[in-house]
Design a protein around this motif. Structure first.
Motif, mmCIF file in Angstrom:
data_model
loop_
_atom_site.group_PDB
_atom_site.id
_atom_site.type_symbol
_atom_site.label_atom_id
_atom_site.label_comp_id
_atom_site.label_asym_id
_atom_site.label_seq_id
_atom_site.Cartn_x
_atom_site.Cartn_y
_atom_site.Cartn_z
ATOM 1 N N THR A 103 -13.718 -6.152 -6.374
ATOM 2 C CA THR A 103 -13.539 -5.084 -7.346
ATOM 3 C C THR A 103 -12.295 -4.281 -7.002
ATOM 4 N N ALA A 104 -11.854 -3.445 -7.963
ATOM 5 C CA ALA A 104 -10.615 -2.692 -7.798
ATOM 6 C C ALA A 104 -10.699 -1.762 -6.600
ATOM 7 N N GLY A 105 -9.534 -1.477 -6.016
ATOM 8 C CA GLY A 105 -9.443 -0.618 -4.849
ATOM 9 C C GLY A 105 -8.443 -1.199 -3.876
ATOM 10 N N VAL A 106 -8.571 -0.847 -2.613
ATOM 11 C CA VAL A 106 -7.655 -1.310 -1.576
ATOM 12 C C VAL A 106 -8.332 -2.401 -0.755
ATOM 13 N N GLU A 107 -7.669 -3.534 -0.631
ATOM 14 C CA GLU A 107 -8.151 -4.637 0.208
ATOM 15 C C GLU A 107 -7.082 -4.940 1.247
ATOM 16 N N LEU A 108 -7.402 -4.692 2.510
ATOM 17 C CA LEU A 108 -6.476 -4.963 3.599
ATOM 18 C C LEU A 108 -6.988 -6.150 4.408
ATOM 19 N N LEU A 109 -6.146 -7.171 4.539
ATOM 20 C CA LEU A 109 -6.524 -8.357 5.297
ATOM 21 C C LEU A 109 -6.415 -8.070 6.785
ATOM 22 N N THR A 110 -7.395 -8.525 7.541
ATOM 23 C CA THR A 110 -7.427 -8.290 8.988
ATOM 24 C C THR A 110 -6.357 -9.125 9.685
ATOM 25 N N PRO A 111 -5.482 -8.502 10.473
ATOM 26 C CA PRO A 111 -4.443 -9.269 11.160
ATOM 27 C C PRO A 111 -5.025 -10.108 12.289
ATOM 28 N N VAL A 112 -4.364 -11.216 12.573
ATOM 29 C CA VAL A 112 -4.771 -12.118 13.652
ATOM 30 C C VAL A 112 -3.573 -12.366 14.556
ATOM 31 N N PHE A 136 -1.127 -3.638 8.119
ATOM 32 C CA PHE A 136 0.020 -3.604 9.018
ATOM 33 C C PHE A 136 -0.147 -2.575 10.129
ATOM 34 N N MET A 137 -0.890 -1.496 9.887
ATOM 35 C CA MET A 137 -1.159 -0.561 10.984
ATOM 36 C C MET A 137 -1.942 -1.255 12.085
ATOM 37 N N ALA A 138 -2.948 -2.012 11.695
ATOM 38 C CA ALA A 138 -3.736 -2.758 12.687
ATOM 39 C C ALA A 138 -2.890 -3.828 13.357
ATOM 40 N N ALA A 139 -1.948 -4.416 12.608
ATOM 41 C CA ALA A 139 -1.071 -5.432 13.190
ATOM 42 C C ALA A 139 -0.214 -4.830 14.295
ATOM 43 N N LEU A 146 0.847 -1.201 0.000
ATOM 44 C CA LEU A 146 0.000 0.000 0.000
ATOM 45 C C LEU A 146 0.877 1.243 0.000
ATOM 46 N N PRO A 147 0.846 2.047 -1.082
ATOM 47 C CA PRO A 147 1.609 3.295 -1.103
ATOM 48 C C PRO A 147 0.898 4.381 -0.307
ATOM 49 N N ALA A 148 1.545 5.515 -0.178
ATOM 50 C CA ALA A 148 0.939 6.630 0.557
ATOM 51 C C ALA A 148 -0.332 7.105 -0.122
ATOM 52 N N ASP A 149 -0.332 7.127 -1.452
ATOM 53 C CA ASP A 149 -1.502 7.559 -2.211
ATOM 54 C C ASP A 149 -1.942 6.411 -3.132
ATOM 55 N N PRO A 150 -2.925 5.621 -2.709
ATOM 56 C CA PRO A 150 -3.363 4.493 -3.517
ATOM 57 C C PRO A 150 -4.453 4.844 -4.530
ATOM 58 N N ALA A 151 -4.748 6.136 -4.698
ATOM 59 C CA ALA A 151 -5.841 6.532 -5.589
ATOM 60 C C ALA A 151 -5.645 5.960 -6.986
ATOM 61 N N GLY A 152 -6.677 5.309 -7.485
ATOM 62 C CA GLY A 152 -6.660 4.753 -8.824
ATOM 63 C C GLY A 152 -5.885 3.458 -8.955
ATOM 64 N N LEU A 153 -5.389 2.927 -7.847
ATOM 65 C CA LEU A 153 -4.596 1.703 -7.876
ATOM 66 C C LEU A 153 -5.356 0.556 -7.220
ATOM 67 N N SER A 178 2.425 -14.134 18.099
ATOM 68 C CA SER A 178 2.743 -13.453 16.841
ATOM 69 C C SER A 178 1.500 -13.015 16.086
ATOM 70 N N VAL A 179 1.717 -12.058 15.198
ATOM 71 C CA VAL A 179 0.752 -11.696 14.166
ATOM 72 C C VAL A 179 1.283 -12.276 12.868
ATOM 73 N N ALA A 180 0.515 -13.148 12.249
ATOM 74 C CA ALA A 180 0.977 -13.874 11.071
ATOM 75 C C ALA A 180 0.994 -12.993 9.838
ATOM 76 N N ILE A 181 1.950 -13.258 8.948
ATOM 77 C CA ILE A 181 1.980 -12.643 7.625
ATOM 78 C C ILE A 181 1.414 -13.661 6.644
ATOM 79 N N PRO A 182 0.218 -13.442 6.116
ATOM 80 C CA PRO A 182 -0.440 -14.435 5.255
ATOM 81 C C PRO A 182 0.081 -14.393 3.824
#
Length: 361
Positions: free
Chosen positions: A335-344, A160-163, A146-153, A289-293
């Motif tokens: 669909t397109a956009g940002v998908e962040l997986l929930t950390p466990v 990782f912030m939640a992690a 995830l870049p700083a500006d994900p617009a259009g990506l 630990s918080v896993a990296i999937p």
């Protein structure tokens, strides 16, 4: 190699009929189409890739950009790459692996030549220099990061912030008030690599909210580097009772050094890691630990990319020339956009309440 003429002879149709079944350029009756498909399957016919690409402007190749830097933990990167390759193959695509650090020039070369019709980028930095090229070139693309500006990506990553926040919450809930973070190598932060920066932000923000002291130190990994960082941490913050480690190569050296200084885990000091589950579970002390999937990230990146490609003509001029029963389950992706997986976070043997009295060496 089996030819199109041999397929036609086996199916009892003309060569042009086989071509039309493959291309979809003319309607063919269902019984004839099924008979041709059966002959293709039985004979193992493979259309010539170069001819298919020329005819359709489709190569059915995905370029995967994985800069294999010395300061990154390569096994995780390769695990993602393997998941990309196997998932792509299930969808009828091959993967071109780009492992150098050419960055924008490699991206221009691949997209400009038509060698690959889509791109997956890894090791994404907050201000990644590849992104202007990607936005200008316009090939279907997905970022694992995830870049700083994900617009259009189109991006997929672990949150990782939640992690980072989850690690602090776990330790604060056990009663720890001073936490030290042993982070990635300095170069990872110097490049503003997204996952490392976002984890650190999550750690700092949650620590501030909970009134927990937090000290972050980058670390090259390896015994000597970890020993130096650990000594400085205890000199600066002798009250540290817990560590968060986001550096796979620092895990075992840290545990060994804590033992050598007489600090028992978790009786004297707790350790939580952000790392793949096998590293955490197989450590000398099983790590909370918080896993990296990694595999899930690779799979989802391809599925999101396939969604972007699904509206374009197939490599033979059709939307998707595979029979319905051959399409992999999960072909339809978000669909397109940002998908962040929930950390466990998985609690294991390395975390517990802080000692009743400060550790005395």
């Amino acid at each position: 190699m089996v030819t199109l003429v041999e397929v036609a002879r086996h199916a009892g149709v003309s060569a042009s009929t086989v071509s039309y079944v493959l291309s979809g350029k003319r309607p063919i009756s269902d019984p004839t189409r099924r008979r041709v498909r059966a002959s293709i399957e039985q004979l193992g016919y493979q259309p010539h890739a170069g001819a298919r690409a020329l005819a359709s402007s489709r190569s059915r190749i995905i370029a995967l950009m994985v800069p294999l830097r010395t300061d990154m933990y390569v096994p995780v990167m390769l695990e993602i790459a393997v998941a990309v390759a196997t998932t792509a193959r299930a969808h009828g695509y091959d993967v071109l692996l780009l492992t150098g650090e050419e960055g924008p020039s490699a991206l221009r070369r691949v997209t400009g030549s038509g060698l690959a019709e889509a791109v997956i980028l890894m090791d994404v930095q907050l201000d990644d220099e590849r992104l202007p090229v990607l936005r200008a070139a316009g090939p279907p693309a997905v970022l694992v990061g995830l870049p700083a500006d994900p617009a259009g990506l189109d991006c997929v990553d672990l949150d990782f912030m939640a992690a980072g926040a989850l690690c602090v919450e776990h330790l604060a809930g056990l009663g720890h008030r001073e936490i030290a973070v042993i982070g990635e190598a300095p170069g990872v932060y110097a490049r503003h690599t997204g996952f490392a920066e976002r984890t650190l932000r999550g750690l700092r923000d949650r620590a501030a909210e909970l009134g927990v002291g937090l000290l972050h130190r980058p670390c090259e990994g390896g015994h000597d580097a970890v020993a130096g960082v650990l000594a400085r941490i205890f000199d600066e913050r002798p009250g540290v009772s817990a560590f968060v480690v986001q550096n796979e190569t620092a895990v075992e050296p840290l545990l060994a050094l804590l033992r050598r200084t007489g600090r028992a885990v978790p009786e004297d000091v707790s350790v939580v890691a952000v790392c793949p589950d096998p590293i955490a579970a197989q450590a000398s002390v099983a790590l909370t630990s918080v896993a990296i999937p990694a595999q899930e990230l690779g799979r989802r990146a391809v599925e999101r990319l396939i969604t972007g490609l699904s509206g374009r003509p197939g490599d033979d001029g059709t939307e998707d020339d595979r029979p319905e029963g051959d399409r992999a389950e999960g072909d339809t992706a978000p669909t397109a956009g940002v998908e962040l997986l929930t950390p466990v976070l998985t609690a294991r043997d390395s975390s517990g309440p802080p000692p009743a009295r400060p550790f005395r060496s």
